[in-house]
Enzyme design. Structure first.
Site, mmCIF file in Angstrom:
data_model
loop_
_atom_site.group_PDB
_atom_site.id
_atom_site.type_symbol
_atom_site.label_atom_id
_atom_site.label_comp_id
_atom_site.label_asym_id
_atom_site.label_seq_id
_atom_site.Cartn_x
_atom_site.Cartn_y
_atom_site.Cartn_z
ATOM 1 N N CYS A 1 11.795 -0.608 46.801
ATOM 2 C CA CYS A 1 11.854 -1.286 45.493
ATOM 3 C C CYS A 1 10.990 -2.545 45.440
ATOM 4 O O CYS A 1 10.793 -3.105 44.359
ATOM 5 C CB CYS A 1 13.295 -1.628 45.153
ATOM 6 N N HIS B 1 13.381 -7.209 39.786
ATOM 7 C CA HIS B 1 13.722 -5.817 40.066
ATOM 8 C C HIS B 1 15.067 -5.487 39.402
ATOM 9 O O HIS B 1 16.041 -6.235 39.536
ATOM 10 C CB HIS B 1 13.806 -5.614 41.576
ATOM 11 N N ASN C 1 17.945 2.033 37.962
ATOM 12 C CA ASN C 1 17.051 1.485 38.979
ATOM 13 C C ASN C 1 15.955 2.515 39.269
ATOM 14 O O ASN C 1 16.211 3.523 39.925
ATOM 15 C CB ASN C 1 17.866 1.174 40.235
HETATM 16 N N1 COA Z 1 32.418 5.584 39.893
HETATM 17 C C1 COA Z 1 33.695 5.217 40.115
HETATM 18 N N2 COA Z 1 34.072 4.604 41.245
HETATM 19 C C2 COA Z 1 33.140 4.385 42.179
HETATM 20 C C3 COA Z 1 31.791 4.767 42.000
HETATM 21 C C4 COA Z 1 31.452 5.390 40.797
HETATM 22 N N3 COA Z 1 30.210 5.769 40.529
HETATM 23 N N4 COA Z 1 31.096 4.402 43.086
HETATM 24 C C5 COA Z 1 31.958 3.809 43.934
HETATM 25 N N5 COA Z 1 33.192 3.811 43.383
HETATM 26 C C6 COA Z 1 34.427 3.278 43.925
HETATM 27 C C7 COA Z 1 34.406 3.132 45.421
HETATM 28 O O1 COA Z 1 34.733 4.349 46.038
HETATM 29 C C8 COA Z 1 35.448 2.080 45.630
HETATM 30 O O2 COA Z 1 36.703 2.660 45.574
HETATM 31 P P1 COA Z 1 37.874 2.212 46.577
HETATM 32 O O3 COA Z 1 38.109 0.754 46.285
HETATM 33 O O4 COA Z 1 38.992 3.106 46.224
HETATM 34 O O5 COA Z 1 37.318 2.448 47.957
HETATM 35 C C9 COA Z 1 35.314 1.179 44.412
HETATM 36 O O6 COA Z 1 34.613 1.963 43.432
HETATM 37 C C10 COA Z 1 34.557 -0.100 44.659
HETATM 38 O O7 COA Z 1 33.361 0.243 45.325
HETATM 39 P P2 COA Z 1 32.378 -0.877 45.811
HETATM 40 O O8 COA Z 1 31.271 -0.245 46.576
HETATM 41 O O9 COA Z 1 33.156 -1.987 46.437
HETATM 42 O O10 COA Z 1 31.835 -1.403 44.393
HETATM 43 P P3 COA Z 1 30.935 -2.621 44.116
HETATM 44 O O11 COA Z 1 31.608 -3.557 43.208
HETATM 45 O O12 COA Z 1 30.302 -3.171 45.360
HETATM 46 O O13 COA Z 1 29.767 -1.942 43.268
HETATM 47 C C11 COA Z 1 27.493 -1.215 43.559
HETATM 48 C C12 COA Z 1 28.970 -0.943 43.872
HETATM 49 C C13 COA Z 1 26.675 -0.149 44.235
HETATM 50 C C14 COA Z 1 27.313 -1.154 42.057
HETATM 51 C C15 COA Z 1 27.113 -2.623 44.077
HETATM 52 O O14 COA Z 1 27.542 -2.788 45.401
HETATM 53 C C16 COA Z 1 25.645 -2.864 44.011
HETATM 54 O O15 COA Z 1 25.061 -2.911 42.947
HETATM 55 N N6 COA Z 1 24.996 -3.087 45.161
HETATM 56 C C17 COA Z 1 23.592 -3.319 45.215
HETATM 57 C C18 COA Z 1 22.895 -2.003 45.031
HETATM 58 C C19 COA Z 1 21.431 -2.149 44.868
HETATM 59 O O16 COA Z 1 20.956 -3.126 44.399
HETATM 60 N N7 COA Z 1 20.736 -1.114 45.274
HETATM 61 C C20 COA Z 1 19.356 -0.991 45.108
HETATM 62 C C21 COA Z 1 18.605 -1.793 46.077
HETATM 63 S S1 COA Z 1 16.943 -1.714 45.722
#
Ligand code: COA
Length: 320
Positions: free
Chosen positions: A111, A247, A277
């Site tokens: 990215c 980004h 993204n």
């Molecule tokens: N729909 C519903 N629930 C989901 C889900 C979805 N699509 N994806 C994950 N979950 C669940 C998980 O299983 C977890 O459940 P649990 O508490 O029962 O285990 C819960 O939601 C929380 O997951 P978590 O990973 O802690 O969520 P989060 O608040 O960290 O959000 C992201 C997840 C991916 C949105 C966030 O971490 C993020 O944006 N990270 C950066 C990603 C990024 O920038 N990537 C690109 C880099 S270039």
């Protein structure tokens, strides 16, 4: 001399995939996706690949620049989802647009790829080696996505963005790049690993793996840091910057970066809601939108910044 952006272009596939569409294939909801990421829908390439999207964005950027493809000296294409191992995507774009006088190669920095391509061509233009350049950020992550994995499949979309640069007195003021290979495993996608005639295995294709929370923590720390670095090293006051073109991975990351930089959110344009993204393409797609909406005027200072797999990060301060 430096590189000045004289034209931009972008392309996203026609096929819209909404959060509701994804809720039919994995256990997710529109509400979860919107509140955690800001994404409402994304575009998915059905019949076209990485190089075709890149060529479409490139043609638009050349048209905006008022330049013929034959005038280009160098094409850098940033992608982590090329159509082939070789030939590289830049050569395929070269052939598609008829840039017969250019050298063409790819850059792989996930990215952050567009920022890496910008820094790299700027060095060539600054050194007087080349006079004109086309840089493209393009990704087709839909082909690397595990569509059974709700934690990643809701995040990404496909698209391409491009910019044409020419050696001029003003333009890219300063840029920085960074990487930390020790953190590579938190965001990865292996490809064709582990097979040859000696071990008797067939090469296996991998899917995107991401430790979302680690990437989140990395992004909200590293992006403000590299923006502050680029401003400090160029002696630029942050209030001189009109827009921070960041980004588009998660609206909460953009909000957090604005907060850490003590900058109003209206200086941080976002389009993640419409495209998700698109990896290396988010910054040039957003840049192209700002350009075509007439929001960039000659002399405006903008900062572009990206982060992603590698881990990698980069920022550039540009005078429009
Ligand atoms: N729909 C519903 N629930 C989901 C889900 C979805 N699509 N994806 C994950 N979950 C669940 C998980 O299983 C977890 O459940 P649990 O508490 O029962 O285990 C819960 O939601 C929380 O997951 P978590 O990973 O802690 O969520 P989060 O608040 O960290 O959000 C992201 C997840 C991916 C949105 C966030 O971490 C993020 O944006 N990270 C950066 C990603 C990024 O920038 N990537 C690109 C880099 S270039």
């Amino acid at each position: 001399m430096t590189g000045r952006i004289i034209g931009t272009g972008s392309y996203v596939p026609e096929q819209v995939v909404t959060n509701e569409d994804l809720a039919k294939i994995v256990d997710t909801t529109d509400e979860w996706i919107v509140t955690r990421t800001g994404i409402h829908e994304r575009r998915i390439a059905v019949h076209e690949g990485t190089s075709e999207m890149a060529a479409k964005a490139a043609r638009r950027a050349l048209e905006d620049a008022g330049m013929e493809a034959g005038e280009l000296d160098i094409i850098l294409l940033a992608t982590s989802s090329p159509d082939n191992c070789f030939p590289n995507g830049a050569c395929e774009v070269q052939a598609a647009i008829g840039a017969k006088n250019a050298v063409a190669f790819d850059i792989s920095a996930a990215c952050s790829g567009f920022e890496f391509a910008l820094s790299t061509v700027q060095a060539f233009l600054q050194a007087g080696i080349y006079k004109t350049a086309l840089i493209i950020g393009v990704d087709c992550l839909s082909k690397l996505t595990d569509w059974n994995d709700r934690s990643t499949c809701v995040l990404f979309g496909d698209g391409a963005g491009a910019a044409v640069l020419r050696a001029e007195e003003t333009g890219v003021i300063h840029s920085v790049m960074g990487s930390d290979g020790t953190k590579g495993p938190v965001l990865s996608c292996s490809a064709r690993t582990g097979g040859n005639f000696l071990n008797g295995k067939r090469p296996e294709l991998g899917f995107i793996y991401m430790d979302g929370q680690e990437v989140f923590k990395f992004a909200v720390k590293k992006v403000p840091e590299c923006i502050q670095q680029v401003l400090k090293e160029s002696g630029t006051d942050i209030d001189e910057v009109k827009y921070f073109v960041l980004h588009q991975a998660n609206y909460r990351i953009c909000e957090s970066v604005a907060k850490r930089l003590k900058q109003p959110l209206d200086k941080v344009p976002m389009n993640i809601g419409s495209y998700g993204n698109t990896s290396g393409a988010t910054v040039p797609i957003l840049l192209d939108e700002l350009n075509r909406q007439g929001k960039l005027e000659r002399g405006d200072k903008i900062v572009m910044a990206g982060f992603g797999g590698g881990l990698t990060w980069g920022a550039a301060l540009v005078e429009w």
